[in-house]
Design a protein around this motif. Structure first.
Motif, mmCIF file in Angstrom:
data_model
loop_
_atom_site.group_PDB
_atom_site.id
_atom_site.type_symbol
_atom_site.label_atom_id
_atom_site.label_comp_id
_atom_site.label_asym_id
_atom_site.label_seq_id
_atom_site.Cartn_x
_atom_site.Cartn_y
_atom_site.Cartn_z
ATOM 1 N N THR A 17 1.008 -1.150 -0.070
ATOM 2 C CA THR A 17 -0.009 0.041 0.208
ATOM 3 C C THR A 17 0.749 1.238 0.136
ATOM 4 O O THR A 17 2.072 1.167 0.337
ATOM 5 C CB THR A 17 -1.043 0.189 1.177
ATOM 6 N N GLY A 18 0.444 2.271 -0.773
ATOM 7 C CA GLY A 18 1.300 3.437 -0.739
ATOM 8 C C GLY A 18 0.903 4.265 0.710
ATOM 9 O O GLY A 18 0.503 3.847 1.691
ATOM 10 N N ALA A 19 1.808 5.612 0.557
ATOM 11 C CA ALA A 19 1.703 6.325 1.653
ATOM 12 C C ALA A 19 0.280 6.803 2.407
ATOM 13 O O ALA A 19 0.091 7.011 3.670
ATOM 14 C CB ALA A 19 2.574 7.761 1.691
ATOM 15 N N GLN A 20 -0.595 6.799 1.328
ATOM 16 C CA GLN A 20 -1.919 7.238 1.729
ATOM 17 C C GLN A 20 -2.893 5.791 1.991
ATOM 18 O O GLN A 20 -4.065 6.006 2.238
ATOM 19 C CB GLN A 20 -2.482 8.246 0.939
ATOM 20 N N GLY A 21 -2.448 4.801 2.058
ATOM 21 C CA GLY A 21 -3.097 3.612 2.297
ATOM 22 C C GLY A 21 -3.700 3.014 1.156
ATOM 23 O O GLY A 21 -4.353 1.973 1.260
ATOM 24 N N ALA A 22 -3.744 3.646 -0.270
ATOM 25 C CA ALA A 22 -3.980 2.957 -1.247
ATOM 26 C C ALA A 22 -3.283 1.646 -1.922
ATOM 27 O O ALA A 22 -2.159 1.734 -1.612
ATOM 28 C CB ALA A 22 -3.971 4.085 -2.416
ATOM 29 N N THR A 23 -3.944 1.001 -2.161
ATOM 30 C CA THR A 23 -3.398 -0.392 -2.487
ATOM 31 C C THR A 23 -2.501 -0.198 -4.222
ATOM 32 O O THR A 23 -2.811 0.565 -5.046
ATOM 33 C CB THR A 23 -4.436 -1.511 -3.020
#
Length: 419
Positions: free
Chosen positions: A211-217
């Motif tokens: 997941t990215g820094a913003q929580g996106a997969t």
């Protein structure tokens, strides 16, 4: 038989010559203090003299050997003391930064990393210290136990979710590693040197992210490779992950599918030990030796026994990397490792001190033996001063009487001499 003047002259001259020889011998004894000079003077005493000389030479050789070993032990203990103090300083630094309001500020953390680098260099210098061109911790016949030109990658450690304590990654597929409450199964990782790294000491952190820094997969898993505070993202391609983390260093994870999001892997690049495995022996008798100093493999690499399995250079390298990455949690996570390294250095200091005391005690005993043999050797051939002076007086008086007789013989007329 008629006694002629010629016979009187010859007898007087012969006696005078004998007295002169005796006087010369007594004068030699007076000058040297010895009653014998050649084997014919006293064969038995001369035999004992040779035996004492042989024993004394052997004891003096051992005394010299143990004396040099004692000097080495004193310097070795001082070097190990320095290492122990550096790890005490590192431990206090972690505690200070962990509780300080300044902790977590990148500029302060990176400046602290330079302080840890100075500790690493001091430990490296102590590990390579030499006496008379011979390294103290090199084992047998090694000129340079640790060198930045001969490096190795340490074993890989894991922190699940990039938090908690460190766990050694097992070396075979299918084994289990447990960290905190998280269990990772079937994970292997390794780091290999395939060339000369550009920077030593090098500490590497690899973070696996889905997941990215913003929580996106993320569309594909991403590795963040952080070497001494310089981070780079690498997109995973599936299957076995092989990542070139720096010049000449390759990191491999198998299989990638078992990794959890944000699992972090750590390893370091440090000098490999170039010394021997056996301690340098100290000869203390003709047929007996005792253990010499500890080796760098025991002191720095923590080989057991008696080490605690802590690579001291790797521990400081990892701590420096944690400061350069400005990761306060990671810095605190190394506290146990640093404290264990301090305990390892303290153990080695105790062993060095005990072995040094043994050699010093034997050296003192040899010193006493040397003095005893020296005294016995001197007494065996020494002259009695009173006896020598008495003989000197007697010989001198006899010589004076003979010289008077010689004058009387020479004062006869030519006619008496011919009769």
């Amino acid at each position: 038989m008629r006694v002629t003047q010629m016979m009187l002259y010859r007898n007087t001259a012969s006696s005078l010559q004998a007295q002169y020889q005796e006087l010369s011998k007594i004068q030699d004894q007076t000058t040297s203090g010895n009653r014998i000079a050649t084997s014919s003077d006293d064969p038995t005493a001369m035999y004992r003299h040779l035996l004492f000389s042989s024993d004394l030479a052997g004891v003096d050789t051992l005394k010299k050997t143990t004396g040099m070993a004692t000097d080495r032990f004193i310097m070795a203990e001082q070097s190990v003391q320095t290492i122990q103090e550096k790890f005490q300083d590192a431990s206090e630094l972690i505690i200070k930064m962990g509780s300080s309001n300044s902790a977590g500020i990148p500029q302060i953390m990176k400046a602290t990393g330079q302080e840890v680098l100075a500790m690493y260099q001091d430990v490296m210098k102590s590990a390579n210290v030499q006496v008379d061109g011979v390294p103290l911790f090199g084992g047998g016949k090694t000129r340079n136990p640790f060198s930045d030109g001969v490096v190795m990658a340490t074993g890989v450690k894991l922190r699940a979710g990039s938090t908690g304590g460190f766990v050694d990654i097992p070396g075979a597929v299918g084994t289990t590693a447990t960290t905190g409450t998280t269990t990772t199964t079937g994970t292997t990782a390794s780091a290999q040197i395939t060339g000369t790294p550009a920077t030593v000491p090098m500490s590497v952190k690899v973070t696996y992210r889905t997941t990215g820094a913003q929580g996106a997969t993320l569309a594909a898993p991403v590795y963040t490779v952080d070497v001494n505070g310089d981070a780079t993202d690498v997109v995973a391609t599936g299957g076995q992950q092989v990542i070139n983390v720096a010049s000449g260093v390759t990191f491999t994870i198998t299989p990638a599918t078992t990794q959890a999001n944000k699992d972090a892997y750590y390893f370091e690049v440090v000098p490999a030990y170039q010394g021997g495995a056996a301690d340098r022996k100290v000869k203390v008798a003709d047929t007996r030796s005792i253990d010499g100093n500890v080796t760098g493999d025991e002191l720095i690499n923590g080989k057991t026994p008696p080490g605690r399995g802590v690579n001291l250079l790797a521990a400081l390298t990892a701590l420096r990397g944690a400061f350069l990455r400005a990761d306060n949690d990671e810095v605190n996570a190394w506290l146990g490792r640093i404290q264990e390294g301090r305990a390892q250095a303290s153990d080695m200091q105790a062993i060095t001190g005990i072995r040094g005391a043994q050699v010093q005690s034997i050296n003192s005993t040899l010193e006493d033996d040397s003095l005893t043999l020296t005294e016995a050797k001197a007494n065996n051939i020494s002259a009695d001063t009173f006896d020598v002076m008495s003989r000197l007086e007697q010989t001198t008086q006899a010589l004076q009487v003979m010289m008077s007789s010689e004058r009387q013989v020479l004062n006869t007329s030519l006619l008496d001499f011919l009769r």
